[in-house]
Design an enzyme around this catalytic site. Sequence first.
Site, mmCIF file in Angstrom:
data_model
loop_
_atom_site.group_PDB
_atom_site.id
_atom_site.type_symbol
_atom_site.label_atom_id
_atom_site.label_comp_id
_atom_site.label_asym_id
_atom_site.label_seq_id
_atom_site.Cartn_x
_atom_site.Cartn_y
_atom_site.Cartn_z
ATOM 1 N N ASP A 199 0.877 -1.172 0.157
ATOM 2 C CA ASP A 199 -0.170 -0.162 -0.013
ATOM 3 C C ASP A 199 1.068 1.187 0.050
ATOM 4 O O ASP A 199 2.084 1.191 0.265
ATOM 5 C CB ASP A 199 -0.932 -0.171 1.272
ATOM 6 C CG ASP A 199 -1.842 -1.049 1.148
ATOM 7 O OD1 ASP A 199 -2.433 -1.562 0.115
ATOM 8 O OD2 ASP A 199 -2.566 -1.282 2.185
ATOM 9 N N TYR A 205 6.849 -10.437 6.057
ATOM 10 C CA TYR A 205 6.390 -8.973 6.510
ATOM 11 C C TYR A 205 7.242 -8.684 7.780
ATOM 12 O O TYR A 205 7.124 -9.510 8.876
ATOM 13 C CB TYR A 205 5.282 -8.429 6.411
ATOM 14 C CG TYR A 205 4.627 -8.355 4.955
ATOM 15 C CD1 TYR A 205 4.722 -7.111 4.331
ATOM 16 C CD2 TYR A 205 4.014 -9.451 4.106
ATOM 17 C CE1 TYR A 205 4.076 -7.144 3.032
ATOM 18 C CE2 TYR A 205 3.646 -9.323 3.273
ATOM 19 C CZ TYR A 205 3.416 -8.129 2.447
ATOM 20 O OH TYR A 205 3.138 -8.022 1.207
#
EC number: 5.4.99.12
Length: 293
Positions: free
Chosen positions: A60, A124
């Site tokens: 994002d 992540y």
Amino acid sequence: MNPAQVRYLIFFQYIGTKYRGVVRLRPNESCLGVQNYLEQAAQKLRPINTIKFFISSRTDSGVHALCNSAHVDVQRAEGKPPFTEEILVTALNHHLKPEPIRVLKALRVADDFHAQYRAQSRTYVYRVVTGCHYSLLPVFDRSLCWAVGEGSLNISAMQEAAQYLLGTHDFSAYRSLSSDAIFKSPIKTLDQLDITPASGHMSHHLPYNDLQFWELTFRSKSFLYRQVRRMTGALVAVGQGRIEACHVKEVLETRDPTVLSKYAIVAPPDGLFLKHVAYDETDLKTDENLTIS
């Protein structure tokens, strides 16, 4: 005879603060995606085909990548040999200046290889820091972590809560409410969730003795939209004592994404990094006799 088209797997990193995510946006947008700049750089190498990067993992706006990946086909003019992996990396980085994007590695792969669908796992890392308000955070770490306040975190409680998220579950309660999220299966397997101490980039050289950095590491084959940020928000709420560890499990079992907002906020994009995209080694072996088309 048509010149050969070669497919490359590209590993790249970026600081995502100035971009509207990684994927390509229309050129008339005021803020572009990382993919726009990668394709512009590759197009300057004068291939005879139109360049398109197929990104393995979407990130994002404001989210960073220590290592993302994509595949791209490059077809040179007749009489010119395919780029070597080393030359391709050097040339792309030259044309990416001065953007905070860097190509780390290029590998020639089979022409049916797909960076997204061949990925075995994605890792992540989310960085949080305690000990100061965001406005007092060292400039070297701003936009690269989430300052969650001056108080310390109860890490043992967070680790207890993390155990409820490990394994295969319906993660509907931890996915975004965005309209396109409902079309993906909410069943995911979280293979790793570690919470470990870390350090600031430059803070140890400065008079910020009260800062404490932590890294939350998540690994799965794939994630739902904003799943990592929503899980991080819930775990931080546990660490701050605003909810109990068992509430993380209770939210999970509701399968209702509206419930989480009653307990925790969604962690901001600043502290999130895509760390690694893993592939089967057989997909990455360079074969000098690889057939190209």
